[in-house]
Design a protein around this motif. Structure first.
Motif, PDB file in Angstrom:
ATOM      1  N   UNK A  97       0.807  -1.237   0.000  1.00 59.74           N
ATOM      2  CA  UNK A  97       0.000   0.000   0.000  1.00 59.74           C
ATOM      3  C   UNK A  97       0.834   1.280   0.000  1.00 59.74           C
ATOM      4  N   UNK A  98       2.140   1.160   0.011  1.00 61.19           N
ATOM      5  CA  UNK A  98       2.969   2.362   0.041  1.00 61.19           C
ATOM      6  C   UNK A  98       3.130   2.887   1.449  1.00 61.19           C
ATOM      7  N   UNK A  99       3.598   4.147   1.543  1.00 66.28           N
ATOM      8  CA  UNK A  99       3.880   4.684   2.885  1.00 66.28           C
ATOM      9  C   UNK A  99       2.836   5.723   3.312  1.00 66.28           C
ATOM     10  N   UNK A 100       1.679   5.706   2.682  1.00 72.61           N
ATOM     11  CA  UNK A 100       0.626   6.676   3.023  1.00 72.61           C
ATOM     12  C   UNK A 100      -0.141   6.245   4.271  1.00 72.61           C
ATOM     13  N   UNK A 101      -1.403   6.650   4.319  1.00 79.48           N
ATOM     14  CA  UNK A 101      -2.246   6.374   5.490  1.00 79.48           C
ATOM     15  C   UNK A 101      -2.717   4.916   5.530  1.00 79.48           C
TER      16      UNK A 101
ATOM     17  N   UNK B   6       6.670   3.862  11.534  1.00 80.49           N
ATOM     18  CA  UNK B   6       7.185   3.595  10.185  1.00 80.49           C
ATOM     19  C   UNK B   6       6.577   4.613   9.218  1.00 80.49           C
ATOM     20  N   UNK B   7       7.412   5.329   8.539  1.00 80.44           N
ATOM     21  CA  UNK B   7       7.003   6.159   7.410  1.00 80.44           C
ATOM     22  C   UNK B   7       5.805   7.050   7.702  1.00 80.44           C
TER      23      UNK B   7
ATOM     24  N   UNK C 149       4.476  11.112   9.022  1.00 79.50           N
ATOM     25  CA  UNK C 149       4.917  12.501   9.120  1.00 79.50           C
ATOM     26  C   UNK C 149       4.196  13.220  10.254  1.00 79.50           C
ATOM     27  N   UNK C 150       3.298  12.507  10.924  1.00 80.21           N
ATOM     28  CA  UNK C 150       2.575  13.096  12.056  1.00 80.21           C
ATOM     29  C   UNK C 150       2.107  11.973  12.970  1.00 80.21           C
ATOM     30  N   UNK C 151       1.674  12.363  14.151  1.00 82.11           N
ATOM     31  CA  UNK C 151       1.185  11.365  15.117  1.00 82.11           C
ATOM     32  C   UNK C 151       2.193  11.172  16.235  1.00 82.11           C
ATOM     33  N   UNK C 152       1.718  10.619  17.343  1.00 83.87           N
ATOM     34  CA  UNK C 152       2.574  10.470  18.522  1.00 83.87           C
ATOM     35  C   UNK C 152       3.704   9.474  18.286  1.00 83.87           C
ATOM     36  N   UNK C 153       3.419   8.434  17.499  1.00 88.95           N
ATOM     37  CA  UNK C 153       4.465   7.458  17.168  1.00 88.95           C
ATOM     38  C   UNK C 153       5.582   8.136  16.396  1.00 88.95           C
ATOM     39  N   UNK C 154       5.205   8.955  15.424  1.00 86.41           N
ATOM     40  CA  UNK C 154       6.192   9.697  14.639  1.00 86.41           C
ATOM     41  C   UNK C 154       6.987  10.630  15.555  1.00 86.41           C
ATOM     42  N   UNK C 155       6.285  11.313  16.458  1.00 87.16           N
ATOM     43  CA  UNK C 155       6.941  12.249  17.383  1.00 87.16           C
ATOM     44  C   UNK C 155       8.053  11.542  18.165  1.00 87.16           C
TER      45      UNK C 155
END
Lengths: 298, 234
Positions: free
Chosen positions: A159-163, A241-242, A244-250
């Motif tokens: 599915x790629x690295x999107x949502x 993983x991949x 650009x936002x969200x607590x995991x990304x943070x």
């Protein structure tokens, strides 16, 4: 509740002699309390109830502060509580923390809604078409034993690295316990209650809508509550993983930049939002459901 | 005759470990007005008979017809109330009945003021009263009762028996009640049908309604029924 004995035959219309054994009927007024007052009371009750938790929290933070003050660990590895607090205040003031929280909550709600829809459909299938469900059951058992986070590499390939891969992880994580609870609830309605419907000449649809569905509600809600916690935990993994936002990304981003203070802010935010979501869900259930509520909902 | 069950050559078996165990074997029965009590030991087919009359089970063979306007009510051994519904909602369960009508039925069974109570807030006896009110909700001309008071303690059972007699007299409905209690059969029944071995072993009219209501059983009739049951099992 004990069975009570009536002393003498009572005439028609006489008040029931067992009345002393009965709780007063619930007033409808109680259900119409202003929401704000209810929320404030719930918060006060939660604070009072959490006094033991406060003691533990203060002890942990005190120990943390002591380790930092005695320089037992470098500030690079373990920043002081003061430093973490300053970061939290700065991130809150800039709106950065809220942005990440909202991104994560949005993903959880979307994934949770999809998981609920699919789990409900599977539950209804298990009830109405048990033979078809028998074909599905081994696959569901398999799915139950595969951690969705293990699928992330494949999901990114597909599915790629999107949502989408993040959403799929949440759906798979939330689906399993919810599906089990909904299916169990719908299939566990006893013959005693179903007989009542039969004696009233109910159609299959009415039996489902008036007996099986309401009977399953407590199990459905338990499944939803467990799934909410699971989905929240899986989301943070998915965002690592991949994203650009969200607590995991943070957290991952802060780790890459060696900002342990921001990592701790992210971890605490995850825990607090998760607890708040669980308490809010329990509060709504307690206020709306008059039966099937045990102490775990308090 | 008004509402009631008419049964001809009724057969019913249950499968048990691959073989058919007969429960009802050619039963013939025409219900008359009033309270008809089907009496018999456990496993004699009383409940099966009632479930077939209620349309909850299909017979293997025979004809079952419910005479009258088709409006029947059912009272089970346990109250079987929906735990998520209030007493008034349970009474109106599955029917388009206004709250005030449900309240009237609850008052009839002595539960005025308990419309909003949930089943778990009521005592066992009160739950049975709600179940009786639910059976009366569609204005039935025939009420089917499957050992409705068997799970109650003696005092509550006697109270509920009196309530049933009062309601039956008030509404004029007919009742088909099964029980294994001879005392209950003698107290409630206008007619007592003794069931054994899947057939009717004896059929007695009871003089209960001829005199004042008393819990002193008709000794002659009691001895007659006891002798029937003992003869069948000796």
């Amino acid at each position: 509740m004990t069975q009570t004995a009536d002393a003498a035959p009572a005439p028609v219309g006489a008040p029931p002699p067992e009345a002393h054994d009965v709780a007063a009927p619930t007033s409808g007024r109680a259900l119409r309390r202003p929401v704000a007052r209810t929320v404030v009371r719930a918060l006060v009750r939660a604070l009072v109830g959490a006094r033991y938790g406060v003691v533990v929290t203060v002890a942990v933070v005190g120990l943390w502060w002591l380790v930092c003050a005695l320089r037992l660990r470098s500030a690079y590895v373990l920043p002081s509580p003061g430093r973490v607090w300053s970061s939290a205040v700065a991130m809150t003031a800039s709106g950065e923390l809220a942005e990440h929280v909202l991104a994560s909550v949005g993903r959880v709600l979307a994934g949770f809604a999809i998981a609920f829809t699919v789990a409900s459909a599977v539950g209804v299938l298990a009830l109405l078409r048990p033979r078809m469900y028998a074909y599905l059951s081994p696959a569901l058992n398999f799915l139950r034993n595969v951690p969705p986070l293990a699928l992330i590499p494949l999901l990114i390939l597909w599915f790629g690295i999107g949502e989408t891969p993040k959403l799929v992880v949440i759906v798979l994580t939330a689906f399993v316990p919810m599906s089990m609870s909904i299916t169990k609830g719908l299939r566990s309605c006893g013959q005693e209650l179903l007989d009542v419907g039969t004696s009233l000449h109910f159609s299959r649809g009415r039996t489902f809508a008036l007996i099986e569905l309401p009977h399953a509600l407590p199990d459905v809600l338990v499944g939803m509550r467990i799934s909410l916690g699971y989905a929240w935990r899986a989301l943070v993994g998915a965002e690592m993983f991949a994203a650009a936002s969200g607590l995991g990304y943070l957290i991952v981003d802060a780790g890459h930049m060696s900002r342990a203070d921001r990592v701790i802010v992210g971890v605490v935010a995850i825990g607090l939002v998760g607890v708040a979501a669980d308490r809010l869900f329990a509060l709504v259930v307690r206020r709306t459901l008059r039966w099937g509520i045990d102490d775990s909902w308090r | 005759m008004t509402a009631g069950a008419e049964i001809a050559n009724l057969h019913k078996s249950y499968g048990l470990r691959g073989r058919a165990v007969p429960v009802l074997t050619g039963l013939d029965f025409v219900q008359r007005d009033g309270i008809t009590v089907v009496l018999g030991p456990s496993g004699c087919g009383k409940t099966t008979l009632l479930r077939i009359v209620a349309g909850m089970e299909a017979p293997d063979d025979g004809v079952v017809r419910v005479r009258g306007d088709g409006r029947t009510g059912m009272v089970f051994q346990e109250p079987r109330l929906m735990p998520w519904l209030s007493a008034a909602q349970n009474v109106a369960f599955g029917q388009r009945r206004r709250r005030c009508e449900s309240a009237g039925l609850l008052a009839l069974v002595g539960l005025a003021g308990f419309e909003d109570a949930l089943p778990h807030q009521l005592s066992g006896g009160m739950r049975h009263r709600v179940a009786l009110a639910r059976a009366l909700a569609n204005g039935p001309s025939l009420v089917l009762a499957d050992e409705p008071f068997a799970a109650l303690d003696q005092d509550t059972r006697e109270d509920m028996q009196d309530l049933l007699l009062d309601v039956q007299r008030t509404t004029g409905m007919n009742v088909l009640l099964v029980t294994h209690s001879l005392d209950e059969a003698l107290y409630l029944g206008d007619r007592i049908v003794v069931l054994d071995g899947g057939r009717i072993a004896a059929d007695h009219s009871s003089p209960r309604n001829a005199g004042p209501r008393t819990r002193e059983p008709d000794r002659r009739l009691a001895e007659l029924i006891r002798a029937t049951l003992q003869r069948k099992h000796s």
